[in-house]
Design an enzyme around this catalytic site. Structure first.
Site, short mmCIF file in Angstrom:
data_model
loop_
_atom_site.label_atom_id
_atom_site.label_comp_id
_atom_site.label_asym_id
_atom_site.label_seq_id
_atom_site.Cartn_x
_atom_site.Cartn_y
_atom_site.Cartn_z
N TYR A 1 8.14 -15.41 -10.01
CA TYR A 1 7.51 -14.22 -10.62
C TYR A 1 6.52 -14.62 -11.71
O TYR A 1 5.49 -13.98 -11.88
CB TYR A 1 8.58 -13.25 -11.14
CG TYR A 1 9.12 -12.40 -10.01
CD1 TYR A 1 8.43 -11.27 -9.59
CD2 TYR A 1 10.27 -12.75 -9.32
CE1 TYR A 1 8.88 -10.50 -8.52
CE2 TYR A 1 10.73 -12.01 -8.25
CZ TYR A 1 10.03 -10.88 -7.85
OH TYR A 1 10.47 -10.14 -6.79
N GLN B 1 3.45 1.06 -3.78
CA GLN B 1 4.59 0.11 -3.72
C GLN B 1 4.22 -1.16 -4.48
O GLN B 1 5.05 -2.03 -4.66
CB GLN B 1 4.88 -0.25 -2.26
CG GLN B 1 5.25 0.93 -1.40
CD GLN B 1 5.21 0.54 0.08
OE1 GLN B 1 6.17 0.07 0.66
NE2 GLN B 1 4.05 0.73 0.71
N HIS C 1 8.00 0.54 -6.87
CA HIS C 1 8.73 -0.73 -6.87
C HIS C 1 8.62 -1.47 -8.20
O HIS C 1 8.83 -2.67 -8.25
CB HIS C 1 8.26 -1.61 -5.71
CG HIS C 1 8.60 -1.05 -4.35
ND1 HIS C 1 8.10 -1.54 -3.17
CD2 HIS C 1 9.42 -0.02 -3.99
CE1 HIS C 1 8.57 -0.84 -2.14
NE2 HIS C 1 9.37 0.10 -2.62
N THR D 1 -0.23 -0.82 4.09
CA THR D 1 1.20 -1.10 4.05
C THR D 1 1.73 -1.31 5.47
O THR D 1 1.29 -0.63 6.40
CB THR D 1 2.01 0.01 3.33
OG1 THR D 1 3.41 -0.34 3.38
CG2 THR D 1 1.80 1.38 3.93
N GLU E 1 -4.83 -3.40 10.95
CA GLU E 1 -4.26 -3.33 12.30
C GLU E 1 -3.21 -2.22 12.38
O GLU E 1 -2.67 -1.82 11.35
CB GLU E 1 -3.63 -4.68 12.67
CG GLU E 1 -2.56 -5.09 11.70
CD GLU E 1 -2.28 -6.59 11.71
OE1 GLU E 1 -3.18 -7.37 12.06
OE2 GLU E 1 -1.15 -6.95 11.35
C1 BJW Z 1 -4.56 -4.72 4.89
C2 BJW Z 1 -5.45 -5.65 4.35
C3 BJW Z 1 -6.71 -5.18 3.94
C4 BJW Z 1 -3.60 -6.67 4.83
N1 BJW Z 1 -7.01 -3.89 4.09
N2 BJW Z 1 -4.88 -3.45 5.04
C5 BJW Z 1 16.92 2.28 5.86
C6 BJW Z 1 16.84 1.59 7.05
C7 BJW Z 1 16.85 0.19 7.07
C8 BJW Z 1 16.96 -0.53 5.88
C9 BJW Z 1 17.02 0.16 4.70
C10 BJW Z 1 17.02 1.54 4.70
N3 BJW Z 1 17.07 1.95 3.40
C11 BJW Z 1 17.13 0.86 2.61
C12 BJW Z 1 17.12 -0.25 3.38
C13 BJW Z 1 17.18 -1.63 2.89
C14 BJW Z 1 15.85 -2.14 2.36
C15 BJW Z 1 14.82 -2.18 3.49
O1 BJW Z 1 13.96 -1.36 3.63
N4 BJW Z 1 14.89 -3.20 4.31
C16 BJW Z 1 13.93 -3.36 5.40
C17 BJW Z 1 13.16 -4.68 5.22
C18 BJW Z 1 14.67 -3.30 6.70
N5 BJW Z 1 15.38 -1.33 1.25
C19 BJW Z 1 15.86 -1.50 0.02
O2 BJW Z 1 16.72 -2.33 -0.22
C20 BJW Z 1 15.29 -0.62 -1.08
N6 BJW Z 1 16.37 -0.05 -1.83
C21 BJW Z 1 17.09 0.98 -1.40
O3 BJW Z 1 16.79 1.61 -0.43
O4 BJW Z 1 18.19 1.25 -2.18
C22 BJW Z 1 19.24 2.05 -1.62
C23 BJW Z 1 19.90 1.27 -0.50
C24 BJW Z 1 20.16 -0.06 -0.65
C25 BJW Z 1 20.74 -0.79 0.40
C26 BJW Z 1 21.05 -0.15 1.60
C27 BJW Z 1 20.75 1.21 1.74
C28 BJW Z 1 20.18 1.92 0.67
C29 BJW Z 1 14.49 -1.44 -2.08
C30 BJW Z 1 13.26 -2.00 -1.50
C31 BJW Z 1 12.54 -2.86 -2.53
C32 BJW Z 1 11.33 -3.56 -1.97
N7 BJW Z 1 10.90 -4.54 -2.87
C33 BJW Z 1 9.74 -5.36 -2.56
C34 BJW Z 1 9.62 -6.46 -3.63
C35 BJW Z 1 9.11 -5.87 -4.96
C36 BJW Z 1 9.04 -6.88 -6.03
C37 BJW Z 1 8.04 -7.96 -5.77
O5 BJW Z 1 6.83 -7.68 -5.67
O6 BJW Z 1 8.45 -9.09 -5.62
O7 BJW Z 1 8.55 -4.55 -2.53
S1 BJW Z 1 9.79 -6.06 -0.91
C38 BJW Z 1 8.05 -5.96 -0.62
O8 BJW Z 1 7.81 -5.07 0.50
C39 BJW Z 1 7.45 -5.27 -1.86
C40 BJW Z 1 6.47 -4.31 -1.24
O9 BJW Z 1 6.19 -3.26 -2.14
C41 BJW Z 1 7.18 -3.88 0.01
C42 BJW Z 1 6.30 -3.28 1.06
O10 BJW Z 1 5.41 -4.24 1.55
P1 BJW Z 1 3.91 -3.83 1.89
O11 BJW Z 1 3.23 -3.39 0.67
O12 BJW Z 1 3.89 -2.90 3.02
O13 BJW Z 1 3.26 -5.26 2.26
P2 BJW Z 1 3.28 -6.05 3.65
O14 BJW Z 1 2.91 -7.46 3.37
O15 BJW Z 1 4.52 -5.82 4.41
O16 BJW Z 1 2.11 -5.36 4.51
C43 BJW Z 1 0.73 -5.50 4.16
C44 BJW Z 1 -0.07 -4.57 5.05
O17 BJW Z 1 -1.42 -4.60 4.62
C45 BJW Z 1 -0.07 -4.96 6.54
O18 BJW Z 1 0.10 -3.77 7.30
C46 BJW Z 1 -1.47 -5.55 6.76
O19 BJW Z 1 -1.97 -5.31 8.08
C47 BJW Z 1 -2.27 -4.76 5.75
N8 BJW Z 1 -3.47 -5.42 5.23
N9 BJW Z 1 -4.89 -6.89 4.35
C48 BJW Z 1 -6.13 -3.07 4.66
N10 BJW Z 1 -7.66 -6.03 3.39
#
Ligand code: BJW
Length: 255
Positions: free
Chosen positions: A71, A105, A123, A195, A222
């Protein structure tokens, strides 16, 4: 890559009609500022690490120094970056429509830096630090004064400090999450930018907006998980697509 003019025309027309707009963003909007996204296979932030090791409370407890240093590296990277044309176009859009909220996010603070006024951070924010035990934000801390003993300690209780971001398995900030879903269900148009739509519960916002009757426009390099919930996809980089879209809206509003 040229943005499809017909898609731009339709989206700008919808924006011109909308009163309440929500912009929902992810790491892609900051990619052109030089901040790696999370899941890019070649340059993503998790390229050499397992996310479970870095972005979970269990990972932090297992190796607090490693997680703190990851971090600290990102905090420094982010401090050196500037908003890109995509962030600035969204700030400009906020001045053109009746009501606009950015729900992000991202933890990098670049929307506010670009001038967006109403920003909900789902987040957390990487520049803030909180106490592991008390969960309270700590203002008075210093990375450099703790040579060899990282993470730094809370000066009040002596426990470890950690970044004020939401890790997997942790709850999102309650008020911000409730407000984001309320806005999604009340908006006329949701613009979803950069996202993957893989992380819940944030990833459910576009479907919630669509179910409540909003138009959903996606901007992404994409198609992905969000695309089935979107009425149309503006395919391309957000730093290129968003300025074109906002300029077209400006001209429409002047006509
Ligand atoms: C471009 C581009 C350009 C590139 N122009 N586009 C229900 C179902 C299944 C699982 C769960 C559920 N509910 C909860 C869960 C568990 C879990 C989860 O979702 N897991 C999945 C992975 C399956 N969620 C959690 O644990 C959350 N908490 C929660 O729900 O609590 C209650 C609970 C807990 C446990 C069980 C059940 C309930 C918390 C989630 C926290 C996420 N934290 C992070 C890290 C933050 C800190 C840090 O920065 O280090 O947040 S993870 C990471 O992913 C970060 C982001 O905000 C997040 C989303 O990612 P994002 O922004 O979408 O990025 P990418 O890289 O994935 O995508 C980039 C996109 O950009 C792509 O589409 C590219 O194509 C595009 N792109 N260049 C336009 N120039």
């Amino acid at each position: 890559m040229e943005v499809d003019p017909e898609m731009i025309e339709r989206s700008a027309g919808w924006l011109a009609e909308a009163r309440k707009v929500v912009v929902f963003t992810g790491a892609g909007v900051s990619a052109e500022s030089g901040i790696p996204t999370f899941r890019d296979a070649l340059t993503g932030l998790w390229e050499n690490y397992d996310p479970q090791q870095l972005a979970t409370p269990e990972g932090f407890l297992a190796d607090p120094k490693l997680v703190w240093e990851w971090y600290a590296y990102r905090r420094k990277l982010i401090a050196e970056t500037q908003p890109n044309p995509g962030h600035f176009a969204l700030a400009e859009l906020g001045k053109l429509v009746w009501e606009l909220t950015v729900v992000t996010q991202n933890v990098d603070g670049l929307h506010r830096k670009a001038g967006s006024r109403k920003v909900i951070e789902l987040h957390g924010n990487i520049t803030r630090v909180k106490c592991w035990r008390g969960d309270t934000v700590v203002e008075d801390w210093d990375d450099r004064s703790w040579a060899g003993d990282l993470p730094p300690r809370c000066k009040l209780c002596g426990d470890m400090l950690r970044p004020d971001v939401v890790w997997f398995g942790e709850s999102l900030p309650e008020q911000e999450l409730a407000e984001a879903f309320r806005l999604a269900q009340e908006c006329d148009l949701m613009l979803v930018v950069g996202t993957s739509g893989l992380v819940q519960p944030s990833a459910s916002l576009p479907a919630a907006a669509r179910q409540a009757g909003a138009r959903v426009v996606e901007v992404n390099r994409e198609p992905g998980e969000i695309t089935p919930s979107a009425h149309l996809l503006l395919k391309g980089k957000s730093g290129e697509v968003l300025p074109v879209l906002v300029n077209r809206l400006k001209r429409l509003l002047e006509e």
